[in-house]
Design an enzyme around this catalytic site. Sequence first.
Site, PDB file in Angstrom:
ATOM      1  N   LYS A  66      65.752  -8.645  43.618  1.00 47.51           N
ATOM      2  CA  LYS A  66      64.779  -9.098  42.909  1.00 47.51           C
ATOM      3  C   LYS A  66      64.746  -8.216  41.726  1.00 47.51           C
ATOM      4  O   LYS A  66      64.420  -8.787  40.809  1.00 47.51           O
ATOM      5  CB  LYS A  66      63.545  -9.185  43.647  1.00 47.51           C
ATOM      6  N   ASP A  90      61.006   0.916  50.363  1.00 52.29           N
ATOM      7  CA  ASP A  90      60.196   0.153  50.827  1.00 52.29           C
ATOM      8  C   ASP A  90      58.928   1.253  51.325  1.00 52.29           C
ATOM      9  O   ASP A  90      58.980   1.902  52.271  1.00 52.29           O
ATOM     10  CB  ASP A  90      60.553  -0.406  52.105  1.00 52.29           C
ATOM     11  N   ASN A 117      53.952   3.525  40.614  1.00 52.35           N
ATOM     12  CA  ASN A 117      53.128   2.415  40.146  1.00 52.35           C
ATOM     13  C   ASN A 117      53.391   1.282  41.049  1.00 52.35           C
ATOM     14  O   ASN A 117      52.265   0.452  40.985  1.00 52.35           O
ATOM     15  CB  ASN A 117      54.264   1.728  39.025  1.00 52.35           C
ATOM     16  N   SER A 164      46.102   4.155  39.806  1.00 49.34           N
ATOM     17  CA  SER A 164      44.702   3.674  40.678  1.00 49.34           C
ATOM     18  C   SER A 164      44.247   2.481  40.137  1.00 49.34           C
ATOM     19  O   SER A 164      45.065   1.605  39.610  1.00 49.34           O
ATOM     20  CB  SER A 164      43.931   4.853  40.551  1.00 49.34           C
ATOM     21  N   TYR A 191      41.444  -1.928  50.021  1.00 50.89           N
ATOM     22  CA  TYR A 191      41.980  -1.754  48.399  1.00 50.89           C
ATOM     23  C   TYR A 191      41.078  -0.396  47.834  1.00 50.89           C
ATOM     24  O   TYR A 191      41.752   0.276  47.445  1.00 50.89           O
ATOM     25  CB  TYR A 191      41.900  -2.982  47.649  1.00 50.89           C
ATOM     26  N   LYS A 195      42.968   3.093  46.685  1.00 46.06           N
ATOM     27  CA  LYS A 195      42.757   3.339  45.232  1.00 46.06           C
ATOM     28  C   LYS A 195      42.081   4.676  44.857  1.00 46.06           C
ATOM     29  O   LYS A 195      42.615   5.398  43.949  1.00 46.06           O
ATOM     30  CB  LYS A 195      42.198   2.260  44.278  1.00 46.06           C
TER      31      LYS A 195
END
Length: 328
Positions: A66, A90, A117, A164, A191, A195
């Site tokens: 991909k 991974d 990222n 973040s 989440y 972050k």
Amino acid sequence: MATTAAPTASKAFGATSTTDEVLKGVNLAGKRVLVTGVSAGLGVETARALAAHGAEVVGAARDLAKAKAATVEVRAGAANGGGLELVELDLASLASVRACADALLADASPFDLVIANAGVMACPFGKTADGFETQFGANHLGHFVLVNRIAALMKPGSRLVNLSSAGHRYSDVDLDDPNFDRTPFDPWIAYGRSKTANVLFAVEFDRRHKTSGVAATAVHPGGIQTELSRHLTREAMQALVDRINAANRAAGEPDMSFKTIPQGAATSVWAGAVATADEVGGRYCEDCHVAEIVPDPASRRGVKPYALDPERAKALWAKSEEMAGERF
């Protein structure tokens, strides 16, 4: 990794600045950069912009097929000696993380910039290969182990940029129950924890490596419609935007507007290759500038104080070492 050819960091860039605008006049020839998550969205654009300005980019991705298809334009647009090579990573498997780090260490080529990222957002409850809650495990612990294992390759003057999000305001880290073993699971709380961890990791990494000339910072790219939102239905995404806008209005702030992908990746390259280390080290950046600390929980703007707390950052580091079973 600010270059001598770069514009001064005081130059006015903002929310609508693009990667090409931020890097205009910047020569990255001879610079080597690691970017995780180069199979879509911000990772691909970040790699493209850096390679187009001469950087040798090592792009990490879970699915190499991909990533190869997604980065055709990166290779085609590389200039001034820039280029792209791909490595398998991974982040939801520490075995994969360690294998990737071992391969980079065996190659022994130093890095001028590492951009952490890759990430996942608001996914259903699940666990990584090592039994960690998916978002904390992939977004934070995977990068924590990878970056620390290759820290020896980061030469003086190099920089770490952790991606973040304004989503860090949803929650501080929970060092007593990071895997939701006792806490009711909420995808947005999870989440938010991950972050916030991205910011705290940058704070402590910066403190530990400052004397060796290595800086670390965290950035919020802004709201961008990428594969990151793949776990949200159209209705769920609209409900999220509505909630954000209601909070913004209550705080006297403008409604949310989505950025383009080149606008979203601009803060990463600004913090990594344009701003000075003294400006961004140990800080949180948004819209191509260092964000102000905003304690108001209703505000989406700026950074929450707990995300920059140095003692919290040290505690997260210790907890992360314990969870990963590895000391750095």
